[in-house]
Design a protein around this motif. Sequence first.
Motif, short mmCIF file in Angstrom:
data_model
loop_
_atom_site.label_atom_id
_atom_site.label_comp_id
_atom_site.label_asym_id
_atom_site.label_seq_id
_atom_site.Cartn_x
_atom_site.Cartn_y
_atom_site.Cartn_z
N GLU A 53 0.83 -1.21 0.00
CA GLU A 53 0.00 0.00 0.00
C GLU A 53 0.86 1.25 0.00
N TYR A 54 1.95 1.21 0.75
CA TYR A 54 2.83 2.38 0.84
C TYR A 54 3.52 2.66 -0.50
N GLN A 56 2.23 2.66 -3.28
CA GLN A 56 1.37 3.53 -4.06
C GLN A 56 1.65 5.01 -3.73
N LEU A 57 1.88 5.29 -2.45
CA LEU A 57 2.20 6.66 -2.05
C LEU A 57 3.54 7.09 -2.62
N ILE A 361 -4.07 13.77 -1.97
CA ILE A 361 -3.97 12.31 -1.85
C ILE A 361 -4.71 11.88 -0.59
N TYR A 363 -7.16 8.19 1.27
CA TYR A 363 -7.55 6.79 1.21
C TYR A 363 -8.86 6.61 0.43
N ARG A 382 -7.15 6.73 -9.30
CA ARG A 382 -6.49 5.66 -8.53
C ARG A 382 -4.96 5.79 -8.64
N ALA A 383 -4.29 5.64 -7.50
CA ALA A 383 -2.84 5.72 -7.48
C ALA A 383 -2.22 4.71 -8.45
N LYS A 384 -2.77 3.49 -8.50
CA LYS A 384 -2.21 2.46 -9.38
C LYS A 384 -2.25 2.89 -10.84
N LEU A 403 -5.37 6.09 -2.48
CA LEU A 403 -4.52 4.98 -2.08
C LEU A 403 -5.39 3.84 -1.57
N GLU A 404 -4.99 2.62 -1.88
CA GLU A 404 -5.64 1.49 -1.24
C GLU A 404 -5.19 1.47 0.22
N ALA A 415 -2.44 10.03 4.51
CA ALA A 415 -1.40 10.52 3.59
C ALA A 415 -0.63 11.70 4.17
#
Length: 429
Positions: A53-54, A56-57, A361, A363, A382-384, A403-404, A415
């Motif tokens: 998950e991190y 993605q940040l 940014i 969740y 979506r971050a992805k 972020l997921e 964030a």
Amino acid sequence: MTKFVELNVRSEIGELEGVILHTPGSEVENMTPENAERALYSDILNLSVARDEYKQLTGVLSEISETYQVKDLLANVLADDKIKEVIIDKICAMEPQISVKGNTHCIKDLLLEQNPMDLASLLIEGVPLKRDNLTKFMSKERYAIRPLHNFFFTRDASMSVLDEVLIGKMASSVRDRESLIMQAIFDYTPGFKTKTVNPIDNPAMDPNCTIEGGDLLIARDDIMIIGNGTRTSTQGIDFILAQLLCQKEKKQRHLLIQELPSHPESFIHLDMVFTLLDVDKCMVYEPLIIRPNKYQTVHITIENGKVVSIKHENNLLQALKKLGMDLKPIYCGGNGDPWNQEREQWHSGANFFAVGPGKVIGYGRNIYTMEEMNKNGFEILRAKDIIRHKVELSDYDKYVITLEGSELPRGGGGARCMTMPVRRKPVNW
């Protein structure tokens, strides 16, 4: 670090140019349910999920800004043998497990033997206790130097305030080493042009002084907002007032203080109930920030380096409006059901990090909050998709990058908590 960075943070929303991060490591898993509370967690995290998950940040921020990792910065500092010994001596003096007579020498020798990167890892992830006598063998402690479980929340231990860095005076001693490390990074990294201000270096510091970065927001270069709660005391705010704001250039400045509940733990910092999103918008947990309640909002005005007035305000938004910041509130958890507001605030639904005006940014799990953001003109991205270049940020004027978050929110932050900006562009107010 090869680039020269002159620290400059004069808002919460200016276009991001540099940010310090810390990717969670084994220190996050080096706890049990029994000692999680001591580590300031209400639950234990799954490291592999948290790291995914991190990523993605870090992936998103690397597309937008210069990013710096705490461990890399610390290792660079530790490459100088003289600085290395100074830092080790300070850590040996502060750590309760090794300041006992007879332990310091062997731990210091062990640390001095390490190369810079290995030493940086040990100072963050913990030094296992060597069970070479009966007392140590029977000790319930696993570490001679405990892991820094909370360090991926880089916001708290140091704060960029205009062109200086305020070092956090943490409310819990388990986080004191975070502050020491961040001060060492800013004091000894040649690339950072700044001055550090640390309460513990001031002989007049009140012993009840505590300051953490989640409570400090730079609204505008003349307006600072601070939360007063379990992590930042009135004495800490008085320190900021006297040692930072009253020492700045002789212009009018404003300090707005928002009192916070001591329970539940989701109210740990101001940025869990209030963050700035744009020049004219903010995210609020409505029951505390707008609805009448018993928690005070105080306005302090400074002129020519002196406090000229202290008064109560009805709420934070009205106080900001009087100062020329007329902000439209967007409600965490949506504008309606208190149940949804409470649930999403608990999972850091109000905790947004701005990478530019109207560009933030947060969740994605907080669906009612995201619906409100979308209704107010923010595109949900979506971050992805950004990391994979399926979406180009330049195509959007206002957006939320989602972020997921299944594991990271369980650590108690979002964030903003996980980011320590060092440079932002000026805002066209």
